[in-house]
Design an enzyme around this catalytic site. Structure first.
Site, short mmCIF file in Angstrom:
data_model
loop_
_atom_site.label_atom_id
_atom_site.label_comp_id
_atom_site.label_asym_id
_atom_site.label_seq_id
_atom_site.Cartn_x
_atom_site.Cartn_y
_atom_site.Cartn_z
N SER A 144 30.54 46.20 45.43
CA SER A 144 31.26 46.01 44.17
C SER A 144 30.28 46.14 43.01
CB SER A 144 31.90 44.62 44.13
OG SER A 144 32.34 44.29 42.83
N TYR A 157 30.67 35.72 44.35
CA TYR A 157 31.06 37.07 44.76
C TYR A 157 29.94 38.07 44.48
CZ TYR A 157 33.97 41.21 45.38
OH TYR A 157 34.49 42.42 45.81
#
Length: 246
Positions: A144, A157
Site C-alpha cells: 500500500s 497499517y
C-alpha cells in the site's frame, strides 16, 4: 497483454472479495487452477461458481489467517495434491483503526501485525519449498502507499505494509538465482470494503473497480515477468514502476 497460465497452480489469499476475488478470477481465465483462501465461505463459493462458469477450476480453502497451524499445514497439503505451486498472491489484510499511534488498542495493533505481517511470513515459509522449485515461480505481495506516506493516524497499517515489503525484498534477494520472481505492488485507491472503512465519506464511484486492478496485475504473474525484489504501483489501470509512477 494475454497471459497464458495453463497447467499452473496459483494460491490467492483474501480471495472472497475485492482485489483477491478478481485476481483469482483473472488467474482462472488465464488457465491456472486457483487455490482460493479466505474466511468467508459464501464469498469463496461465489468465486467458485464464477470460475466454473468460465470453464476454470478452483479449490476452496476457508480458514482464518490468524490460524497459524492451518497456514503451516497448507504447503504440505498443496504438495500432497499437486506436488507444486507456481504462483502466490498474498492479498489478504486488515486495516485496524484510524487513530493516533498512542491511542491504538494493543489488541488492534496485534491483530494488524498478526494478519498482515506474521501470517504473510508463515505463508511464505509454508510454500517456499514448493514455489522455489517451479520453473516460473511468481509471488506477488500486496502492499500500500501507506507504507511510504506514513500519514497521521495510519500507524499500524503503514507499519505492517512496510514490514511485508521488507519481507518480499529479502525473500527476493535470497531467491535471486532461482527462476522465482517476487514483487510487491501498491494497488492504489480501489473500490473495496477496506477503502470504504478507511474513507467512509468517499464516493466509491470515483475509484477504480477491483476487477480493473486485477487485470493490471496479471503481467506481473506471467512467464514474461523478469523483475524481482521491486515495488510496482497500479495507476490509471496499468502497472508503473514505483520510482517513476507518473
Amino acid at each position: 497483454m494475454t497471459v497464458d497460465l495453463k497447467g499452473r497452480i496459483a494460491l490467492v489469499t483474501g480471495a472472497s472479495r475485492g482485489i483477491g476475488y478478481f485476481t483469482a478470477l483473472e488467474l482462472a481465465k488465464a488457465g491456472a487452477h486457483v487455490i482460493a483462501c479466505a474466511r468467508t465461505v459464501g464469498g469463496l463459493e461465489d468465486l467458485d461458481d464464477a470460475i466454473k462458469s468460465l470453464g476454470g477450476s478452483a479449490t476452496l480453502v476457508p480458514f482464518d489467517l490468524a490460524d497459524m497451524a492451518a497456514i503451516d499445514a497448507l504447503g504440505g497439503s498443496i504438495f500432497e495434491r499437486w506436488g507444486k505451486l507456481d504462483i502466490l498472491v498474498a492479498n489478504a489484510g486488515v486495516l485496524g483503526t484510524i487513530s493516533p499511534v498512542g491511542h491504538v488498542e494493543a489488541k488492534v495493533f496485534d491483530k494488524v501485525m498478526t494478519i498482515n505481517v506474521t501470517a504473510t511470513w508463515r505463508l511464505i515459509r509454508s510454500i517456499d519449498p514448493l514455489i522455489s522449485k517451479s520453473d516460473q515461480g511468481r509471488a506477488l505481495i500486496l502492499s500500500s502507499g501507506a507504507a511510504h506516506k506514513c500519514k497521521p493516524f495510519w500507524g499500524p497499517y503503514s507499519a505492517s505494509k512496510a514490514a511485508v515489503e521488507a519481507l518480499a525484498r529479502t525473500w527476493a534477494a535470497e531467491s535471486a538465482r532461482l527462476p522465482l520472481r517476487i514483487l510487491s505492488v501498491d494497488p492504489g485507491a480501489t473500490r473495496t470494503a477496506m477503502r470504504a472503512q478507511a474513507m467512509p465519506g468517499e464516493d466509491p464511484d470515483t475509484l477504480p473497480h477491483p476487477s480493473t486492478v486485477a487485470q493490471a496485475l496479471m503481467p506481473l504473474l506471467g512467464p514474461d515477468q523478469t523483475e524481482t525484489g521491486k515495488l510496482f504501483v497500479v495507476r490509471e489501470n496499468r502497472i508503473k514502476d514505483y520510482v517513476n509512477p507518473a
